[in-house]
Design a protein around this motif. Structure first.
Motif, PDB file in Angstrom:
ATOM      1  N   SER A 393       0.853  -1.189   0.000  1.00  0.00           N
ATOM      2  CA  SER A 393       0.000   0.000   0.000  1.00  0.00           C
ATOM      3  C   SER A 393       0.888   1.237   0.000  1.00  0.00           C
ATOM      4  O   SER A 393       2.045   1.180   0.443  1.00  0.00           O
ATOM      5  CB  SER A 393      -0.881  -0.005   1.255  1.00  0.00           C
ATOM      6  N   HIS A 395       0.165   3.539   1.916  1.00  0.00           N
ATOM      7  CA  HIS A 395       0.015   4.004   3.298  1.00  0.00           C
ATOM      8  C   HIS A 395       0.475   2.918   4.277  1.00  0.00           C
ATOM      9  O   HIS A 395       0.338   1.734   3.998  1.00  0.00           O
ATOM     10  CB  HIS A 395      -1.445   4.347   3.574  1.00  0.00           C
ATOM     11  N   ALA A 396       0.934   3.363   5.451  1.00  0.00           N
ATOM     12  CA  ALA A 396       1.431   2.403   6.454  1.00  0.00           C
ATOM     13  C   ALA A 396       0.320   1.917   7.387  1.00  0.00           C
ATOM     14  O   ALA A 396       0.485   0.918   8.085  1.00  0.00           O
ATOM     15  CB  ALA A 396       2.544   3.052   7.273  1.00  0.00           C
ATOM     16  N   TYR A 399      -1.032  -1.865   7.513  1.00  0.00           N
ATOM     17  CA  TYR A 399       0.009  -2.751   8.061  1.00  0.00           C
ATOM     18  C   TYR A 399       0.127  -2.556   9.573  1.00  0.00           C
ATOM     19  O   TYR A 399       0.105  -3.517  10.340  1.00  0.00           O
ATOM     20  CB  TYR A 399       1.334  -2.446   7.353  1.00  0.00           C
ATOM     21  N   GLN A 421       5.335  -5.094   5.602  1.00  0.00           N
ATOM     22  CA  GLN A 421       5.116  -4.196   4.453  1.00  0.00           C
ATOM     23  C   GLN A 421       6.468  -3.651   4.007  1.00  0.00           C
ATOM     24  O   GLN A 421       7.202  -3.082   4.822  1.00  0.00           O
ATOM     25  CB  GLN A 421       4.182  -3.039   4.852  1.00  0.00           C
ATOM     26  N   HIS A 424       6.116   2.323   2.242  1.00  0.00           N
ATOM     27  CA  HIS A 424       4.865   3.096   2.170  1.00  0.00           C
ATOM     28  C   HIS A 424       5.257   4.448   1.586  1.00  0.00           C
ATOM     29  O   HIS A 424       5.741   5.346   2.268  1.00  0.00           O
ATOM     30  CB  HIS A 424       4.166   3.199   3.532  1.00  0.00           C
ATOM     31  N   GLU A 426       3.547   6.802   0.354  1.00  0.00           N
ATOM     32  CA  GLU A 426       2.558   7.872   0.617  1.00  0.00           C
ATOM     33  C   GLU A 426       1.808   8.331  -0.622  1.00  0.00           C
ATOM     34  O   GLU A 426       0.596   8.428  -0.619  1.00  0.00           O
ATOM     35  CB  GLU A 426       3.167   9.096   1.345  1.00  0.00           C
TER      36      GLU A 426
END
Ligand SMILES: Nc1nc2c(ncn2[C@@H]2O[C@H](COP(=O)(O)OP(=O)(O)O)[C@@H](O)[C@H]2O)c(=O)[nH]1
Ligand SMILES: [Mg+2]
Length: 535
Positions: A393, A395-396, A399, A421, A424, A426
């Motif tokens: 993803s 985004h974090a 996760y 993950q 990320h 962003e």
């Protein structure tokens, strides 16, 4: 046999016929479900149960995971120059989908053609001279399609594979532009040659070609600047034509005519085609009767087009492979089962992080992909199995929350769930080499999964599941910023969606629903407007 429950004794004794029928249906169901279970030859780790119904394949034949994928790949390359080519299969499940020997022979013939006509050959020089003239000719041995990258990495891979299939069908040599958004991502796929056009290629400003370009087939047809009579001689046609198949192509001029047989007859006589697309336009090629027979022979199973051609054509460069291997060996190599979750938020389907997280948890638990947490703390058994979740993803948050949930609780099944993950980033970035390399590495890592949950309509997810040969669970697109119920549903095929079909009836030249014109092309499960191939 002693009856354990009163009800079952009653049923068995009072209605023997129904009981026998029930027994027969139950055995049939067990037999069918055992047929669907992965065999030790196609399971990644033999004997390890696979959750979430991740078993694949409509045929019993499988493509073994030997280093050449049963003849899909050639042995002719220097292994060190592209480690992923002969190593990806060691980490991925063997394909459950049979390869046709005709496809293999088409690829071998193509490789010869590419070697004969590729850049730095006398025939290429000859074709370049023609490109500088003002018409086409039938006197050349080599004709070309030049692909130029467009869109996110998922889109680029889908349109590249589509363009390659177009090249196979039309006996063109596929070349690509060496652009910043593609550099150090993929290995050269064709032996003894290159797929990059040389820096002194006479058509400059490939970036500038768009829906308005006057060199496009759509514009020329709309403005009567090209003779669209299929019988017109090549000398009456320009030396090159631009084909615009970006997501917006149906909005202006007659770009959709590319998918009509009579227009294909015209375009086939033009020596050079410059093609730009962010679409998986393969289903559009299946709309053209002229190619039907070839496609049938190459792909007796329609849903395997990207799966096989992607495994043939796309091999991450050593830089990307380094990312893949370092992550895999650090976190995933020792776990028994790998579950990939790809979470993407689109502007056209907005949803909050909270809501999407809830959707992921609801989907994975309802579909028994991940275990529920145990409200009562209990000791983890010593022999507890460990499954790994790979989250991809921008985004974090997903996760972090999943990891926290399985860190602070035991599970109802007693399993240990580890969550990882790789990055990320962003937001999506353009022309950033490391950003692109991380994205490709994550697609590859996802493609090593046993079970996949991907975001509906995400081309990033498409490539990962189709390369894996896994029917994913699609996280259904949000409605009014809310996750729909049910939160996810299973894909029907391993092929992917053509998001902007032409919606044209070539015979009447009027609007028509592409999803209703030919047998094997119907609307996608995850994106209503799109179409995909069904067997
Ligand atoms: N590393 C990484 N990059 C991502 C991820 N999701 C999106 N991106 C970036 O955003 C782009 C999105 O485009 P695309 O690959 O076409 O996927 P789509 O937008 O989901 O269809 C990717 O190419 C990456 O550059 C992710 O999970 N990991
Ligand atoms: Mg995309």
């Amino acid at each position: 046999m002693k009856c354990q429950k009163k009800s079952s004794c009653t049923i068995a004794s009072s209605r023997p016929l129904q009981f026998l029928l029930g027994l027969f249906i139950a055995s049939l169901l067990i037999w069918v479900s055992s047929k669907n279970r992965p065999t030790s030859s196609n399971a990644w780790i033999p004997g390890v149960p696979v959750r979430g119904g991740s078993t694949e394949g409509t045929t019993t034949a499988t493509v073994s995971n030997d280093r050449l994928l049963d003849g899909l790949l050639l042995p002719d390359f220097d292994e060190q120059s592209c480690l992923s080519r002969y190593q990806s299969m060691l980490y991925r499940k063997a394909s459950s989908y049979a390869l046709s020997s005709y496809l293999i022979s088409k690829l071998r013939t193509y490789e010869q053609l590419h070697k004969k006509c590729g850049p730095n050959t006398p025939l290429f020089q000859k074709s370049l001279q023609q490109l500088k003239s003002n018409h086409s000719t039938d006197q050349l041995e080599c004709n070309y399609v030049l692909w130029s990258p467009l869109g996110g990495i998922g889109n680029r891979m889908l349109s590249l594979v589509s363009t390659f299939l177009y090249a196979l069908l039309t006996n063109r040599v596929m070349l690509i532009q060496q652009a910043a958004d593609i550099s150090d991502l993929f290995c050269e796929p064709f032996p003894g040659s290159t797929w990059y056009i040389p820096p002194d290629f006479p058509i400059k400003n490939l970036e500038g070609y768009n829906i308005h370009s006057q060199n496009s087939y759509g514009y020329m047809v709309s403005h009567n600047l090209i003779n669209d009579d299929p019988n017109s001689p090549p000398s009456a046609l320009p030396p090159f034509v631009y084909v615009h198949l970006r997501y917006n192509y149906a909005q202006k001029d007659l770009h959709t005519r590319f998918f009509c047989e009579s227009d294909q007859e015209v375009i086939n006589k033009i020596n050079w085609v410059l093609l730009k697309s962010d679409n998986y336009f393969v289903p559009g090629l299946f709309m053209i009767p002229k190619y039907e027979q070839e496609l049938e022979r190459m792909f007796p199973l329609k849903e395997t087009v990207f799966h096989h051609l992607g495994r043939y054509l796309l091999h991450p460069s050593n830089s990307v492979w380094g990312l893949v291997m370092r992550f895999h060996n650090s976190y995933l190599a020792k776990t028994k089962e790998r579950i990939g979750i790809q979470a993407r938020i689109f502007l056209w389907a907005p949803i909050s992080i909270d809501e999407l997280y809830k959707q992921i948890v609801a989907c994975t638990q309802q579909e028994l992909i991940l275990p529920e947490i145990n409200p009562k703390q209990s000791l983890v058994p010593n022999e507890a199995t460990t499954s790994a979740v790979l989250v991809a993803s921008l985004h974090a948050d997903f996760y972090e929350r999943l990891k926290d949930m399985y860190y602070t609780h035991t599970t109802t099944t007693g399993e240990i769930i580890s969550v990882y993950q790789p990055s990320h980033e962003e937001k999506q970035q353009f022309e950033q080499q490391l950003h692109n390399q991380k994205a490709l590495a994550e697609i590859w890592l996802l493609s090593f999964s046993d079970v996949l949950v991907t975001t509906a309509a995400s081309t990033f997810g498409y490539v990962s599941y189709s390369l894996a040969g896994i029917k994913p669970w699609f996280l259904v697109s949000s409605k009014d910023q809310k996750a729909p119920d049910p939160p996810c549903h299973r894909a029907v095929t391993i092929d992917v969606c053509f998001h902007s079909p032409p919606n044209l009836n070539c015979k009447t030249r009027s609007k028509a629903d592409t999803g209703k014109l030919v047998r094997h092309v119907r609307h996608c499960e995850d994106f209503e407007d799109g179409v995909k191939l069904f067997d």
